[in-house]
Design a protein around this motif. Structure first.
Motif, short mmCIF file in Angstrom:
data_model
loop_
_atom_site.label_atom_id
_atom_site.label_comp_id
_atom_site.label_asym_id
_atom_site.label_seq_id
_atom_site.Cartn_x
_atom_site.Cartn_y
_atom_site.Cartn_z
N LEU A 41 0.84 -1.19 0.00
CA LEU A 41 0.00 0.00 0.00
C LEU A 41 0.88 1.25 0.00
CD1 LEU A 41 -2.94 1.15 0.35
CD2 LEU A 41 -2.51 1.09 2.80
N PHE A 42 1.87 1.26 0.87
CA PHE A 42 2.76 2.42 0.94
C PHE A 42 3.63 2.52 -0.31
CE2 PHE A 42 6.78 4.46 2.20
CZ PHE A 42 6.28 5.67 2.63
N ILE A 134 -9.36 6.48 4.83
CA ILE A 134 -9.63 5.82 3.55
C ILE A 134 -9.91 4.34 3.77
CG2 ILE A 134 -8.51 5.17 1.37
CD1 ILE A 134 -7.25 8.08 1.54
N LEU A 135 -9.13 3.70 4.62
CA LEU A 135 -9.38 2.30 4.94
C LEU A 135 -10.70 2.15 5.67
CD1 LEU A 135 -5.78 1.21 5.97
CD2 LEU A 135 -7.03 0.57 3.89
N SER A 136 -11.02 3.10 6.52
CA SER A 136 -12.31 3.08 7.24
C SER A 136 -13.47 3.18 6.25
CB SER A 136 -12.36 4.23 8.24
OG SER A 136 -13.58 4.25 8.91
N ASP A 165 -7.58 -1.17 -4.10
CA ASP A 165 -8.65 -0.17 -3.99
C ASP A 165 -8.21 0.97 -3.08
OD1 ASP A 165 -10.25 -1.79 -5.59
OD2 ASP A 165 -11.28 -2.71 -3.90
N ALA A 166 -7.52 0.64 -2.01
CA ALA A 166 -7.04 1.66 -1.09
C ALA A 166 -5.99 2.55 -1.77
CB ALA A 166 -6.46 1.01 0.17
N ILE A 167 -5.13 1.96 -2.59
CA ILE A 167 -4.13 2.74 -3.32
C ILE A 167 -4.82 3.75 -4.24
CG2 ILE A 167 -2.34 2.64 -5.11
CD1 ILE A 167 -1.49 -0.08 -3.83
N GLU A 168 -5.83 3.29 -4.96
CA GLU A 168 -6.56 4.20 -5.87
C GLU A 168 -7.19 5.35 -5.09
OE1 GLU A 168 -9.32 2.30 -8.55
OE2 GLU A 168 -7.91 0.64 -8.90
N LEU A 169 -7.83 5.04 -3.97
CA LEU A 169 -8.45 6.09 -3.16
C LEU A 169 -7.41 7.04 -2.57
CD1 LEU A 169 -11.30 4.18 -1.29
CD2 LEU A 169 -11.56 6.11 -2.85
N LEU A 170 -6.31 6.48 -2.08
CA LEU A 170 -5.24 7.33 -1.54
C LEU A 170 -4.70 8.27 -2.61
CD1 LEU A 170 -3.29 4.75 0.61
CD2 LEU A 170 -4.07 6.97 1.42
N ASN A 171 -4.45 7.74 -3.79
CA ASN A 171 -3.91 8.56 -4.87
C ASN A 171 -4.89 9.66 -5.26
OD1 ASN A 171 -1.59 7.04 -4.87
ND2 ASN A 171 -2.13 5.87 -6.67
N THR A 172 -6.18 9.35 -5.23
CA THR A 172 -7.20 10.33 -5.58
C THR A 172 -7.36 11.38 -4.48
OG1 THR A 172 -8.40 8.69 -6.88
CG2 THR A 172 -9.64 10.61 -6.15
#
Length: 184
Positions: A41-42, A134-136, A165-172
């Motif tokens: 993820l990181f 984001i994970l929440s 999915d978390a990577i996509e949300l983090l990037n966004t």
């Protein structure tokens, strides 16, 4: 007692059609446990990639400085060794002791290395804080009650892994995280 249970079950079957009962029990918690590979993820997020590039650049600068210092000290040591025959033992010992003190005192470079380590730790902390909501959000969307580290799970269905999915949300939502961490 058995008759009472049967009547209760019969009453439930009449009162709540099977399709409604199934939806209520199974759609509320469709994936109660999700997994995430926090290292991936990181590393694969824009945030993690930026941090890695910055830390690699700082390490490269430090390594180049260390090589330059080493080359200078090696040259100075050779020059000192060449002067030895022309110096008195007392004078040579004084110069050699001063040289040894500089060689054995890498405080400045150690401090720079420590600053790189501190920066990495600050960035990781900021990343974790930014990733939590984001994970929440993913947890709520999937009806989950917990997210566990994927690397500690022996066996799971791939559908419970929310890392990508978390990577996509983090990037966004946070991009590369520039500005989330102060350099202090």
């Amino acid at each position: 007692r058995g008759l009472c249970i049967a009547l209760t079950l019969g009453w439930l079957a009449v009162t709540f059609p099977a399709s409604l009962f199934a939806q209520t029990t199974f759609s509320v918690v469709s994936q109660p446990i999700l997994t995430v590979n926090s290292e991936f993820l990181f590393e694969e997020s824009a945030f993690g990639k930026r941090v890695s590039q910055e830390l690699e650049a700082a390490q490269s600068v430090l390594l180049a400085e260390n090589r330059k210092i080493q080359a200078e000290l090696t040259a100075e040591e050779k020059a000192l060794a060449a002067k030895r025959p022309t110096m008195t033992p007392v004078d040579f010992r004084a110069v050699a002791n001063e040289f040894d003190a500089r060689v054995n005192n890498p405080r400045i470079q150690d401090g720079k290395s420590l600053e790189i380590t501190k920066k990495r730790d600050r960035e990781r902390t900021a990343f974790i804080q930014a990733a939590r909501p984001i994970l929440s959000k993913l947890m709520q969307e999937r009806g989950a009650t917990v997210i566990v580290e994927q690397r500690s799970v022996v066996l799971s269905d791939r559908s419970v892994d929310v890392t990508r999915d978390a990577i996509e949300l983090l990037n966004t939502e946070i991009g590369d995280g520039t500005g989330l961490v102060s350099d202090q």
